[in-house]
Design an enzyme around this catalytic site. Structure first.
Site, PDB file in Angstrom:
ATOM      1  N   SER A  47       0.837  -1.199   0.000  1.00  0.00           N
ATOM      2  CA  SER A  47       0.000   0.000   0.000  1.00  0.00           C
ATOM      3  C   SER A  47       0.870   1.248   0.000  1.00  0.00           C
ATOM      4  CB  SER A  47      -0.849  -0.021   1.274  1.00  0.00           C
ATOM      5  OG  SER A  47      -1.479   1.218   1.473  1.00  0.00           O
ATOM      6  N   TYR A 107      -1.533  -0.651  10.651  1.00  0.00           N
ATOM      7  CA  TYR A 107      -1.842  -1.313   9.373  1.00  0.00           C
ATOM      8  C   TYR A 107      -0.671  -1.161   8.398  1.00  0.00           C
ATOM      9  CZ  TYR A 107      -3.525  -1.672   4.584  1.00  0.00           C
ATOM     10  OH  TYR A 107      -3.631  -1.976   3.252  1.00  0.00           O
ATOM     11  N   LYS A 113       2.210  -3.934   6.622  1.00  0.00           N
ATOM     12  CA  LYS A 113       2.573  -4.065   5.196  1.00  0.00           C
ATOM     13  C   LYS A 113       4.082  -3.967   5.014  1.00  0.00           C
ATOM     14  CE  LYS A 113      -1.447  -4.637   3.368  1.00  0.00           C
ATOM     15  NZ  LYS A 113      -1.778  -5.920   2.727  1.00  0.00           N
TER      16      LYS A 113
HETATM   17  P1  NAD Z   1     -10.998  -6.783   1.128  1.00  0.00           P
HETATM   18  O1  NAD Z   1     -11.214  -6.765   2.595  1.00  0.00           O
HETATM   19  O2  NAD Z   1     -12.165  -6.558   0.247  1.00  0.00           O
HETATM   20  O3  NAD Z   1     -10.303  -8.158   0.689  1.00  0.00           O
HETATM   21  C1  NAD Z   1      -9.450  -8.884   1.542  1.00  0.00           C
HETATM   22  C2  NAD Z   1      -9.943 -10.321   1.551  1.00  0.00           C
HETATM   23  O4  NAD Z   1      -9.094 -11.106   2.384  1.00  0.00           O
HETATM   24  C3  NAD Z   1     -11.359 -10.464   2.119  1.00  0.00           C
HETATM   25  O5  NAD Z   1     -12.143 -11.231   1.224  1.00  0.00           O
HETATM   26  C4  NAD Z   1     -11.165 -11.179   3.444  1.00  0.00           C
HETATM   27  O6  NAD Z   1     -12.268 -12.003   3.779  1.00  0.00           O
HETATM   28  C5  NAD Z   1      -9.901 -11.970   3.185  1.00  0.00           C
HETATM   29  N1  NAD Z   1      -9.093 -12.287   4.356  1.00  0.00           N
HETATM   30  C6  NAD Z   1      -8.657 -11.458   5.332  1.00  0.00           C
HETATM   31  N2  NAD Z   1      -7.917 -12.123   6.231  1.00  0.00           N
HETATM   32  C7  NAD Z   1      -7.869 -13.419   5.810  1.00  0.00           C
HETATM   33  C8  NAD Z   1      -7.267 -14.598   6.326  1.00  0.00           C
HETATM   34  N3  NAD Z   1      -6.564 -14.578   7.454  1.00  0.00           N
HETATM   35  N4  NAD Z   1      -7.422 -15.751   5.631  1.00  0.00           N
HETATM   36  C9  NAD Z   1      -8.150 -15.791   4.493  1.00  0.00           C
HETATM   37  N5  NAD Z   1      -8.751 -14.697   3.962  1.00  0.00           N
HETATM   38  C10 NAD Z   1      -8.612 -13.527   4.632  1.00  0.00           C
HETATM   39  O7  NAD Z   1      -9.843  -5.731   0.806  1.00  0.00           O
HETATM   40  P2  NAD Z   1      -9.307  -5.205  -0.587  1.00  0.00           P
HETATM   41  O8  NAD Z   1      -9.617  -3.773  -0.666  1.00  0.00           O
HETATM   42  O9  NAD Z   1      -9.700  -6.107  -1.672  1.00  0.00           O
HETATM   43  O10 NAD Z   1      -7.750  -5.322  -0.305  1.00  0.00           O
HETATM   44  C11 NAD Z   1      -6.977  -6.417  -0.755  1.00  0.00           C
HETATM   45  C12 NAD Z   1      -5.539  -6.237  -0.277  1.00  0.00           C
HETATM   46  O11 NAD Z   1      -5.038  -5.017  -0.796  1.00  0.00           O
HETATM   47  C13 NAD Z   1      -5.389  -6.148   1.232  1.00  0.00           C
HETATM   48  O12 NAD Z   1      -4.213  -6.832   1.603  1.00  0.00           O
HETATM   49  C14 NAD Z   1      -5.251  -4.672   1.490  1.00  0.00           C
HETATM   50  O13 NAD Z   1      -4.503  -4.406   2.642  1.00  0.00           O
HETATM   51  C15 NAD Z   1      -4.517  -4.211   0.243  1.00  0.00           C
HETATM   52  N6  NAD Z   1      -4.756  -2.795  -0.088  1.00  0.00           N
HETATM   53  C16 NAD Z   1      -6.026  -2.333  -0.192  1.00  0.00           C
HETATM   54  C17 NAD Z   1      -6.242  -0.995  -0.484  1.00  0.00           C
HETATM   55  C18 NAD Z   1      -7.633  -0.420  -0.548  1.00  0.00           C
HETATM   56  O14 NAD Z   1      -7.782   0.779  -0.372  1.00  0.00           O
HETATM   57  N7  NAD Z   1      -8.657  -1.202  -0.817  1.00  0.00           N
HETATM   58  C19 NAD Z   1      -5.143  -0.144  -0.702  1.00  0.00           C
HETATM   59  C20 NAD Z   1      -3.857  -0.661  -0.589  1.00  0.00           C
HETATM   60  C21 NAD Z   1      -3.676  -2.004  -0.290  1.00  0.00           C
HETATM   61  C1  WQD Z   2      -9.482   9.816   0.898  1.00  0.00           C
HETATM   62  C2  WQD Z   2      -9.723  11.297   1.170  1.00  0.00           C
HETATM   63  C3  WQD Z   2     -10.002  11.797   3.500  1.00  0.00           C
HETATM   64  C4  WQD Z   2     -13.785   9.626   4.017  1.00  0.00           C
HETATM   65  C5  WQD Z   2      -6.818   4.851   2.948  1.00  0.00           C
HETATM   66  C6  WQD Z   2      -5.789   4.104   3.730  1.00  0.00           C
HETATM   67  C7  WQD Z   2      -4.728   3.591   2.810  1.00  0.00           C
HETATM   68  C8  WQD Z   2      -5.308   2.786   1.634  1.00  0.00           C
HETATM   69  C9  WQD Z   2      -6.423   3.519   0.972  1.00  0.00           C
HETATM   70  C10 WQD Z   2      -5.211   0.467   2.227  1.00  0.00           C
HETATM   71  C11 WQD Z   2      -8.959  11.816   2.387  1.00  0.00           C
HETATM   72  C12 WQD Z   2     -11.275  12.094   2.731  1.00  0.00           C
HETATM   73  C13 WQD Z   2     -12.632  10.184   3.489  1.00  0.00           C
HETATM   74  C14 WQD Z   2     -14.835  10.500   4.421  1.00  0.00           C
HETATM   75  C15 WQD Z   2     -13.512  12.384   3.718  1.00  0.00           C
HETATM   76  N1  WQD Z   2      -5.860   1.535   2.090  1.00  0.00           N
HETATM   77  N2  WQD Z   2     -12.500  11.530   3.346  1.00  0.00           N
HETATM   78  N3  WQD Z   2     -14.665  11.841   4.247  1.00  0.00           N
HETATM   79  O1  WQD Z   2      -7.010   7.910   3.691  1.00  0.00           O
HETATM   80  O2  WQD Z   2      -6.093   8.215   1.338  1.00  0.00           O
HETATM   81  O3  WQD Z   2      -6.219   5.960   2.316  1.00  0.00           O
HETATM   82  O4  WQD Z   2      -7.363   3.981   1.935  1.00  0.00           O
HETATM   83  O5  WQD Z   2      -4.032   0.274   2.070  1.00  0.00           O
HETATM   84  O6  WQD Z   2      -3.924   2.787   3.595  1.00  0.00           O
HETATM   85  O7  WQD Z   2      -5.208   4.971   4.673  1.00  0.00           O
HETATM   86  O8  WQD Z   2      -8.299   7.060   1.667  1.00  0.00           O
HETATM   87  O9  WQD Z   2     -10.662   6.995   1.031  1.00  0.00           O
HETATM   88  O10 WQD Z   2     -10.072   7.059   3.482  1.00  0.00           O
HETATM   89  O11 WQD Z   2      -9.710   9.071   2.093  1.00  0.00           O
HETATM   90  O12 WQD Z   2     -13.417  13.593   3.595  1.00  0.00           O
HETATM   91  O13 WQD Z   2     -15.884  10.062   4.921  1.00  0.00           O
HETATM   92  O14 WQD Z   2     -11.110  11.467   1.484  1.00  0.00           O
HETATM   93  O15 WQD Z   2      -9.786  12.743   4.495  1.00  0.00           O
HETATM   94  O16 WQD Z   2      -8.589  13.135   2.092  1.00  0.00           O
HETATM   95  P1  WQD Z   2      -6.869   7.399   2.317  1.00  0.00           P
HETATM   96  P2  WQD Z   2      -9.762   7.473   2.093  1.00  0.00           P
END
Ligand code: NAD
Ligand code: WQD
Length: 339
Positions: free
Chosen positions: A127, A151, A155
């Site tokens: 991330s 979190y 990572k």
């Molecule tokens: P998500 O929660 O929709 O998907 C994660 C999946 O992993 C879920 O289906 C959950 O049930 C499963 N899971 C969690 N722990 C598990 C375990 N111990 N064993 C088996 N399954 C398990 O999230 P997402 O948005 O699809 O994110 C996928 C990956 O990408 C995550 O690792 C997340 O940290 C990373 N990521 C997400 C974002 C974002 O903003 N969505 C941004 C950066 C990184």
């Molecule tokens: C985006 C913008 C908020 C909600 C997070 C995690 C990051 C990654 C992606 C996993 C910001 C604003 C948000 C609301 C708002 N996930 N906001 N009202 O914070 O950039 O990143 O998700 O890896 O780790 O930190 O994303 O979508 O939460 O926020 O004003 O109800 O929207 O302040 O400026 P962020 P976000």
């Protein structure tokens, strides 16, 4: 066309389900392992509906070492894509051990099972959070890593674990993909993001306001040093992100070692720009109030995607209009998500 089999952990989730679609469309066979802690089995039924292809689903936890080893002894996976993890920043501060256990120990178990069974090709979901407070923009992969929440630290620990492993055994082939802000949904409207509780992220919240599930958006601060005072982020369409994984897998077939790559668009949009684009795409009002800043939020974050363009010949294609239109199609066709 390939007939390679890929193991996808967390494949029932938001990014995982979209990646399953792209893998199946590219001719891969897909096995998903997911404990459904933050997803529904229906997402995979929809993946099958979209692609007309079957997904093998194993409902299990990646902490189950014996199951992982058994699965990998029985199957020769061409690659493993590791999405399984917990991702709520706020919750990670309240329950850090839960996050370290699931994200770090879970990844450790997966890597141990891979090593024991001779699987050495992996894509890991990292991330942009690992960068912490941006010292310079756009964020390149060489920017210092200094995550400011548990979190993000889980990572970075897994990233470090992978780098140590690769230093010890050059036969490994790993892509560490650092996602910026994934949004949007598949064009069919059949799969999309379905948060369990109140959404933490901007776009799921905005779309739930538009569909009438929530009254109004709270904008977390309008006094940042940005053109309109609200936070600026690099939003990337989840289908672009999913395609980036297929490209990364293809790249890993041709090389060993470690690729660390940003996946974003390279441009930022503010909260207000996203809100307005969503109103336009949906034809619905998204009322808002301005609240205080959210702890830990930075003013601006966006990626330098030069390296992923060079290494993967990949670029995000979707516009902000498409991100909003596709989110709205998913949300309006599935008012309460998969349930
Ligand atoms: P998500 O929660 O929709 O998907 C994660 C999946 O992993 C879920 O289906 C959950 O049930 C499963 N899971 C969690 N722990 C598990 C375990 N111990 N064993 C088996 N399954 C398990 O999230 P997402 O948005 O699809 O994110 C996928 C990956 O990408 C995550 O690792 C997340 O940290 C990373 N990521 C997400 C974002 C974002 O903003 N969505 C941004 C950066 C990184
Ligand atoms: C985006 C913008 C908020 C909600 C997070 C995690 C990051 C990654 C992606 C996993 C910001 C604003 C948000 C609301 C708002 N996930 N906001 N009202 O914070 O950039 O990143 O998700 O890896 O780790 O930190 O994303 O979508 O939460 O926020 O004003 O109800 O929207 O302040 O400026 P962020 P976000």
């Amino acid at each position: 066309m390939t007939d390679t089999s890929v193991l996808v952990t967390g494949g029932a989730g938001y990014i995982g389900s979209h990646t399953c679609v792209e893998l199946l469309n590219a001719g891969y066979r897909v096995t998903v392992i997911d404990n459904l802690s933050n997803s529904s089995k229906r997402s995979l039924e929809r993946v099958e509906q979209i692609t007309g292809k079957a997904v093998e689903f194993i409902e299990a936890d990646i902490l189950d070492a014996e199951l992982l080893v058994g699965l990998m002894k029985k199957n020769a996976f061409g690659g493993v894509i590791h999405f399984a993890g917990l991702k709520a920043v706020g919750e990670s501060a309240q329950h850090p051990l839960k996050y370290y256990d699931n994200n770090v120990t879970g990844s450790l178990r997966l890597l141990q099972a891979m090593q024991e069974t001779g699987h050495k090709r992996l894509i890991f979901s990292s991330s942009a959070t690992v960068y912490g407070l941006p010292k310079a923009l756009p964020l390149t992969e060489d920017h210092q890593t200094n995550p400011i929440n548990p979190y993000g630290r889980t990572k970075l620990v897994v990233e470090d674990m992978l780098r140590d492993l690769m230093a010890s055994d050059p036969a490994w082939s790993v892509a560490i993909l650092r996602y910026f802000n994934p949004v949007g949904a598949h064009k069919s409207g059949l799969i999309g993001e379905d948060p369990n509780d109140t959404p933490n992220n901007l776009m799921p919240y905005v779309s739930q306001v538009a569909v009438g599930r929530r009254e109004k958006l709270t904008v977390h601060g309008d006094d940042f040093e940005t053109p309109d005072g609200t936070g600026v982020r690099d939003y990337i369409h989840v289908v672009d992100l999913a395609r980036g994984h297929v490209r990364a897998l293809e790249a890993l077939f041709k090389r060993t070692g470690c690729l660390t790559l940003n996946l974003g668009t390279g441009r930022g949009y503010s909260v207000m720009e996203m809100r307005e684009a969503f109103e336009k795409a949906s034809g619905r009002d998204v009322p808002f109030v301005v609240g205080p800043r959210r702890a830990g939020d930075v003013a601006t974050s966006y990626a330098d995607c030069t390296r992923s363009a060079e290494e993967l010949n990949w670029r995000a294609q979707h516009t902000i209009e498409e991100m909003c239109a596709d989110t709205w199609r998913w949300q309006s066709m599935n008012k309460t998500g998969f349930d």
